[in-house]
Scaffold this active site. Structure first.
Site, short mmCIF file in Angstrom:
data_model
loop_
_atom_site.label_atom_id
_atom_site.label_comp_id
_atom_site.label_asym_id
_atom_site.label_seq_id
_atom_site.Cartn_x
_atom_site.Cartn_y
_atom_site.Cartn_z
N PHE A 1 -16.12 -1.65 51.14
CA PHE A 1 -15.23 -2.79 50.92
C PHE A 1 -14.27 -2.49 49.77
O PHE A 1 -14.69 -2.09 48.69
CB PHE A 1 -16.03 -4.05 50.60
CG PHE A 1 -15.17 -5.26 50.40
CD1 PHE A 1 -14.56 -5.88 51.49
CD2 PHE A 1 -14.95 -5.78 49.13
CE1 PHE A 1 -13.76 -7.00 51.31
CE2 PHE A 1 -14.15 -6.89 48.95
CZ PHE A 1 -13.55 -7.51 50.04
N TYR B 1 -11.03 -3.97 47.37
CA TYR B 1 -10.40 -5.22 46.92
C TYR B 1 -9.26 -4.98 45.94
O TYR B 1 -8.52 -5.90 45.60
CB TYR B 1 -11.44 -6.14 46.28
CG TYR B 1 -12.16 -5.50 45.11
CD1 TYR B 1 -11.68 -5.61 43.82
CD2 TYR B 1 -13.33 -4.77 45.32
CE1 TYR B 1 -12.33 -5.01 42.76
CE2 TYR B 1 -13.99 -4.18 44.27
CZ TYR B 1 -13.49 -4.30 42.99
OH TYR B 1 -14.13 -3.70 41.94
N GLY B 2 -9.13 -3.74 45.43
CA GLY B 2 -8.09 -3.40 44.46
C GLY B 2 -7.39 -2.12 44.87
O GLY B 2 -6.88 -2.01 45.99
N SER B 3 -7.41 -1.13 43.99
CA SER B 3 -6.66 0.10 44.26
C SER B 3 -7.23 0.90 45.44
O SER B 3 -6.51 1.71 46.03
CB SER B 3 -6.61 0.99 43.02
OG SER B 3 -7.91 1.39 42.63
N GLU C 1 -15.59 5.32 40.56
CA GLU C 1 -16.01 3.95 40.30
C GLU C 1 -17.16 3.80 39.31
O GLU C 1 -17.36 2.72 38.77
CB GLU C 1 -16.40 3.26 41.62
CG GLU C 1 -15.31 3.25 42.67
CD GLU C 1 -14.11 2.42 42.26
OE1 GLU C 1 -14.26 1.47 41.46
OE2 GLU C 1 -13.00 2.73 42.74
#
Length: 195
Positions: free
Chosen positions: A29, A31-33, A106
């Site tokens: 999933f 949601y940003g970069s 991450e």
């Protein structure tokens, strides 16, 4: 999950969450970069929502979008609400290399906690890996005043580029996918008025 070619589970990063049998494709999933720069090969992309977390510019970045002297801010999945984003399907043969790259990107400094979540798409739900914000980490920035937040976004620069670029690219990627994020849209409007 879709079936794919066999790959070695032993090649996965240490701490990979949960069991993988080495033959199934996996979902991640974004949601940003990760939406506009996933950094791994993928076979399918779907719009999807997760529940219980929302996109928030609430994490200090001392590497990618800032420095130790002038930290920037990046997005995290913080508790509460829901988040619309993109879920990518990674082919089984690509999982070890893809997750090694994801871990390196991450998992710096313990800011994120990887978790399997249900991602709801028009094609049906899939179980995807999401990187949730760890509020206990030293870089949690959930209580930054709005004016200071704007100043940080305008000025911070890290090894991956400017914080402003990161925020604007994420906003553009969301809009390009038809995803509405009112809070981010208002922030971008305030940033635009400053120039």
């Amino acid at each position: 999950m879709a079936r794919g070619r066999a790959a070695s589970p032993a090649a996965l990063p240490e701490g990979f969450p949960g069991f993988w049998n080495g033959t199934d494709d996996l979902w991640v999933f974004a949601y940003g970069s990760l939406i506009w720069r996933p950094g791994f090969p993928w076979q399918e992309r779907r719009l999807a929502s997760i529940h219980g977390y929302h996109r928030s510019l609430c994490l200090w970045s001392r590497h990618h979008r800032g420095s130790d002297q002038a930290p920037g801010l990046v997005f995290g999945l913080d508790r509460g609400g829901c988040c619309r984003g993109v879920v990518f399907r990674i082919g089984a043969a690509d999982v070890p290399a893809a997750f090694s790259a994801l871990w390196e990107r991450e998992m710096i400094g313990g800011a994120y906690t990887p978790r399997w979540l249900t991602c709801h798409s028009e094609q049906g739900p899939v179980t995807g890996l999401a990187f949730l914000l760890n509020r206990a980490c030293a870089d949690y920035a959930g209580n930054v005043a709005e004016e200071r937040r704007l100043d940080i976004i305008r000025t911070a620069v890290g090894r991956s580029g400017a914080c402003l670029e990161y925020v604007l690219e994420t906003d553009r990627a969301l809009r390009d996918h038809g995803i509405s994020d009112c809070r981010l849209g208002e922030l971008v409007q305030r940033l635009a008025r400053a120039f």
